[in-house]
Design a protein around this motif. Structure first.
Motif, PDB file in Angstrom:
ATOM      1  N   ALA A 113      46.871   1.468  43.321  1.00 52.66           N
ATOM      2  CA  ALA A 113      45.841   0.699  42.629  1.00 52.66           C
ATOM      3  C   ALA A 113      44.928   1.660  41.879  1.00 52.66           C
ATOM      4  CB  ALA A 113      45.031  -0.116  43.631  1.00 52.66           C
ATOM      5  N   ASN A 114      44.876   1.508  40.548  1.00 51.08           N
ATOM      6  CA  ASN A 114      44.130   2.434  39.697  1.00 51.08           C
ATOM      7  C   ASN A 114      43.014   1.728  38.942  1.00 51.08           C
ATOM      8  OD1 ASN A 114      45.688   4.832  40.219  1.00 51.08           O
ATOM      9  ND2 ASN A 114      47.333   3.925  38.996  1.00 51.08           N
ATOM     10  N   ASP A 115      41.916   2.416  38.789  1.00 50.34           N
ATOM     11  CA  ASP A 115      40.781   1.932  38.010  1.00 50.34           C
ATOM     12  C   ASP A 115      40.949   2.349  36.551  1.00 50.34           C
ATOM     13  OD1 ASP A 115      38.276   0.984  37.189  1.00 50.34           O
ATOM     14  OD2 ASP A 115      37.268   2.833  37.787  1.00 50.34           O
ATOM     15  N   MET A 116      40.964   1.362  35.651  1.00 46.31           N
ATOM     16  CA  MET A 116      41.051   1.594  34.210  1.00 46.31           C
ATOM     17  C   MET A 116      42.284   2.404  33.831  1.00 46.31           C
ATOM     18  SD  MET A 116      38.536  -0.258  33.684  1.00 46.31           S
ATOM     19  CE  MET A 116      38.468  -0.219  31.899  1.00 46.31           C
ATOM     20  N   ALA A 117      43.359   2.157  34.560  1.00 40.33           N
ATOM     21  CA  ALA A 117      44.672   2.752  34.286  1.00 40.33           C
ATOM     22  C   ALA A 117      45.708   1.819  34.903  1.00 40.33           C
ATOM     23  CB  ALA A 117      44.791   4.154  34.870  1.00 40.33           C
ATOM     24  N   PRO A 118      46.950   1.854  34.452  1.00 33.36           N
ATOM     25  CA  PRO A 118      47.953   0.949  35.006  1.00 33.36           C
ATOM     26  C   PRO A 118      48.147   1.150  36.508  1.00 33.36           C
ATOM     27  CG  PRO A 118      48.749   1.976  32.988  1.00 33.36           C
ATOM     28  CD  PRO A 118      47.488   2.695  33.360  1.00 33.36           C
ATOM     29  N   ASN A 119      48.317   0.037  37.238  1.00 36.94           N
ATOM     30  CA  ASN A 119      48.724   0.114  38.637  1.00 36.94           C
ATOM     31  C   ASN A 119      50.218   0.418  38.668  1.00 36.94           C
ATOM     32  OD1 ASN A 119      46.105  -0.728  39.527  1.00 36.94           O
ATOM     33  ND2 ASN A 119      46.668  -2.821  38.967  1.00 36.94           N
ATOM     34  N   GLY A 134      57.836   1.371  37.381  1.00 41.27           N
ATOM     35  CA  GLY A 134      57.148   0.389  36.552  1.00 41.27           C
ATOM     36  C   GLY A 134      55.688   0.251  36.920  1.00 41.27           C
ATOM     37  N   THR A 135      55.036  -0.669  36.243  1.00 37.17           N
ATOM     38  CA  THR A 135      53.613  -0.901  36.465  1.00 37.17           C
ATOM     39  C   THR A 135      53.377  -2.363  36.826  1.00 37.17           C
ATOM     40  OG1 THR A 135      53.241  -1.317  34.104  1.00 37.17           O
ATOM     41  CG2 THR A 135      52.944   0.944  34.903  1.00 37.17           C
ATOM     42  N   LEU A 136      52.190  -2.622  37.309  1.00 37.50           N
ATOM     43  CA  LEU A 136      51.805  -3.953  37.762  1.00 37.50           C
ATOM     44  C   LEU A 136      50.560  -4.382  37.010  1.00 37.50           C
ATOM     45  CD1 LEU A 136      52.410  -6.125  40.089  1.00 37.50           C
ATOM     46  CD2 LEU A 136      50.526  -5.005  41.286  1.00 37.50           C
ATOM     47  N   GLY A 137      50.677  -5.451  36.233  1.00 29.26           N
ATOM     48  CA  GLY A 137      49.520  -6.005  35.570  1.00 29.26           C
ATOM     49  C   GLY A 137      49.234  -5.394  34.221  1.00 29.26           C
ATOM     50  N   PRO A 138      48.079  -5.745  33.631  1.00 25.12           N
ATOM     51  CA  PRO A 138      47.682  -5.216  32.334  1.00 25.12           C
ATOM     52  C   PRO A 138      47.501  -3.706  32.351  1.00 25.12           C
ATOM     53  CG  PRO A 138      46.359  -7.124  32.952  1.00 25.12           C
ATOM     54  CD  PRO A 138      47.125  -6.721  34.163  1.00 25.12           C
ATOM     55  N   GLU A 139      47.461  -3.130  31.157  1.00 21.90           N
ATOM     56  CA  GLU A 139      47.310  -1.684  31.057  1.00 21.90           C
ATOM     57  C   GLU A 139      45.999  -1.204  31.659  1.00 21.90           C
ATOM     58  OE1 GLU A 139      49.197   0.983  29.786  1.00 21.90           O
ATOM     59  OE2 GLU A 139      50.789  -0.478  30.098  1.00 21.90           O
ATOM     60  N   VAL A 140      44.927  -1.977  31.458  1.00 23.54           N
ATOM     61  CA  VAL A 140      43.609  -1.530  31.898  1.00 23.54           C
ATOM     62  C   VAL A 140      42.880  -2.678  32.592  1.00 23.54           C
ATOM     63  CG1 VAL A 140      41.351  -0.689  31.183  1.00 23.54           C
ATOM     64  CG2 VAL A 140      43.408   0.198  30.074  1.00 23.54           C
ATOM     65  N   GLU A 141      42.567  -2.478  33.855  1.00 23.58           N
ATOM     66  CA  GLU A 141      41.675  -3.351  34.599  1.00 23.58           C
ATOM     67  C   GLU A 141      40.874  -2.484  35.563  1.00 23.58           C
ATOM     68  OE1 GLU A 141      43.351  -7.824  34.938  1.00 23.58           O
ATOM     69  OE2 GLU A 141      44.235  -6.420  36.359  1.00 23.58           O
ATOM     70  N   SER A 142      39.751  -3.030  36.000  1.00 22.77           N
ATOM     71  CA  SER A 142      38.890  -2.277  36.927  1.00 22.77           C
ATOM     72  C   SER A 142      39.334  -2.544  38.366  1.00 22.77           C
ATOM     73  CB  SER A 142      37.430  -2.678  36.729  1.00 22.77           C
ATOM     74  OG  SER A 142      37.282  -4.087  36.834  1.00 22.77           O
ATOM     75  N   THR A 143      40.572  -2.168  38.671  1.00 16.35           N
ATOM     76  CA  THR A 143      41.167  -2.478  39.967  1.00 16.35           C
ATOM     77  C   THR A 143      40.539  -1.642  41.078  1.00 16.35           C
ATOM     78  OG1 THR A 143      43.253  -3.108  38.937  1.00 16.35           O
ATOM     79  CG2 THR A 143      43.328  -2.516  41.265  1.00 16.35           C
ATOM     80  N   ARG A 144      40.246  -2.318  42.186  1.00 17.45           N
ATOM     81  CA  ARG A 144      39.715  -1.650  43.361  1.00 17.45           C
ATOM     82  C   ARG A 144      40.658  -1.708  44.555  1.00 17.45           C
ATOM     83  NH1 ARG A 144      37.129   0.170  39.984  1.00 17.45           N
ATOM     84  NH2 ARG A 144      34.877   0.506  39.869  1.00 17.45           N
ATOM     85  N   ASP A 145      41.595  -2.651  44.555  1.00 10.06           N
ATOM     86  CA  ASP A 145      42.505  -2.736  45.694  1.00 10.06           C
ATOM     87  C   ASP A 145      43.731  -3.552  45.306  1.00 10.06           C
ATOM     88  OD1 ASP A 145      43.434  -2.247  48.239  1.00 10.06           O
ATOM     89  OD2 ASP A 145      41.943  -3.479  49.270  1.00 10.06           O
TER      90      ASP A 145
END
Length: 375
Positions: A113-119, A134-145
């Motif tokens: 889980a990455n902040d402002m980077a692909p998960n 591969g990646t999960l979700g949009p290219e950039v989100e403020s992911t915390r978990d």
């Protein structure tokens, strides 16, 4: 009253033991159970047997606010972590590394889980070696978990992504790859972490959110068809909750919610037959900064205890007397602690859960849970 000791041997510092409920235990850090270096910015760690040898290894997420390399620490089998290697080739701002068998091949895979980077999805070859898949979700989100759990009952772990200040998302597992984002909850949710559990005993896993930035906490109920429209609030509405756990703390058969809060006391919210979650007790400092919570039976007395990771204060274990309302607190760690993540697992195979601490700009370490007579 028996005594539980927390002895921390780091750079010549030993913290004194304290008294607590439960059996006579001591928790000790040795030179081979320290993970990483003092400049790691580690928001969390995960216990998992990634190489299939029967003992728990540790995956450490690094890069809180500043890109760093994530790492895997292999267990020798006795709670000693002498081999380490990077997870992935790119430094990122990572917050968590959940694991599950994503592709059904019998070993544990990971999502970072990455902040402002692909998960990023990593598949395990069975020996603890991971390849990016591969990646999960949009290219950039403020992911915390990211939490991995089977939400739709097909036997595959799905991914639930929490975002701070952005819409949270569910990604259904399609056999090692994941479908498109399904948003859930309010776009105002500022979710730091989340737990998954069947809170209303209908056979479907529900979502328990820990929100910050002035947003209230909610339980989102699963209707069995991937709908999470019904929600139940819990907490004061201004908790600034950074971490949440779920367990039956009072042994009444209903799941309770345990929160780590910033700016006010941590809380236990008791479940009941009506489906509500009333605030039963508070614990910890009145104006503390608790960033992580983990719940496990530390002393094997049959009830669930609580581990809290604090910032600007020592960490603490809260030993439950069985009622879920009375706790004996044992402080451990630095006076001005920087612990963003806690976890627990039996790393040396003696049956007792050991404690892992993830520090931001400090050494990460494993506290070995031992009988006080064996120090």
């Amino acid at each position: 009253m028996n005594r539980i000791c927390f002895s921390l041997l780091l750079a010549g510092l030993i913290l004194a033991p304290s008294s607590a409920l439960g059996q006579e235990r001591s928790f000790i850090v040795g030179s081979r159970s320290m993970l990483g270096v003092g400049t790691d910015l580690s928001p969390s760690l995960t216990f998992a047997d990634v190489d299939g040898d029967g003992d728990l290894d540790v995956l450490v997420a690094n890069g809180r606010h500043w890109p760093q390399q994530n790492e895997i620490f292999l267990n020798s089998g006795k709670g000693r972590f002498m081999q380490r290697y990077p997870l992935g080739e790119v430094s990122r701002t990572s917050y968590s590394i959940p694991v599950a068998d994503l592709d059904g091949d019998g070993d544990l895979d990971a999502i970072v889980a990455n902040d402002m980077a692909p998960n990023v999805i990593y598949l395990n070859d069975g020996s603890g070696q991971f390849s990016e898949a591969g990646t999960l979700g949009p290219e950039v989100e403020s992911t915390r978990d990211v939490i991995l759990a089977d939400l739709n009952g097909d036997g595959l772990p799905d991914a639930i992504v929490t975002n701070r200040g952005m819409e949270n998302g569910i990604y259904l597992n399609e056999g090692g790859t994941f479908g498109p984002k399904r948003g859930f909850g309010s776009k105002d949710d500022s979710t730091i972490s989340l737990s998954v559990a069947d809170m209303n005993a209908d056979g479907w896993p529900d979502l328990i959110l820990a929100n910050r930035d002035g947003q209230p906490n909610f339980v989102y109920l699963n209707d069995g068809s991937m709908g999470f429209e019904q929600r139940i609030s819990y907490g004061s509405g201004s908790d600034e909750t950074r971490s949440v756990a779920v367990a039956d703390m009072d042994g009444d058969g209903y799941l309770d919610i345990i929160t780590a809060n910033i700016g006010e006391q941590n809380g236990v919210y008791f479940g009941n037959a009506s489906g509500a979650f009333g605030k039963g007790v508070t614990f910890g400092a009145e104006e503390g900064a608790s960033y992580a919570v983990s719940v496990i039976d530390l002393d094997l007395d049959g009830d669930m205890d609580v581990i809290i990771g604090n910032v600007r204060a020592p960490n603490a274990a809260f030993f439950n007397d069985g009622s879920g309302r009375n706790f004996d607190q044992v402080a451990f760690g630095m006076e001005d602690g920087i612990s963003y993540g806690v976890g627990a697992g039996d790393v040396n195979g003696d049956g007792y859960p050991d404690v892992g601490i993830a520090n931001s700009n400090g050494l990460n370490f494993i506290l070995i849970n031992r009988s006080a007579s064996n120090q």
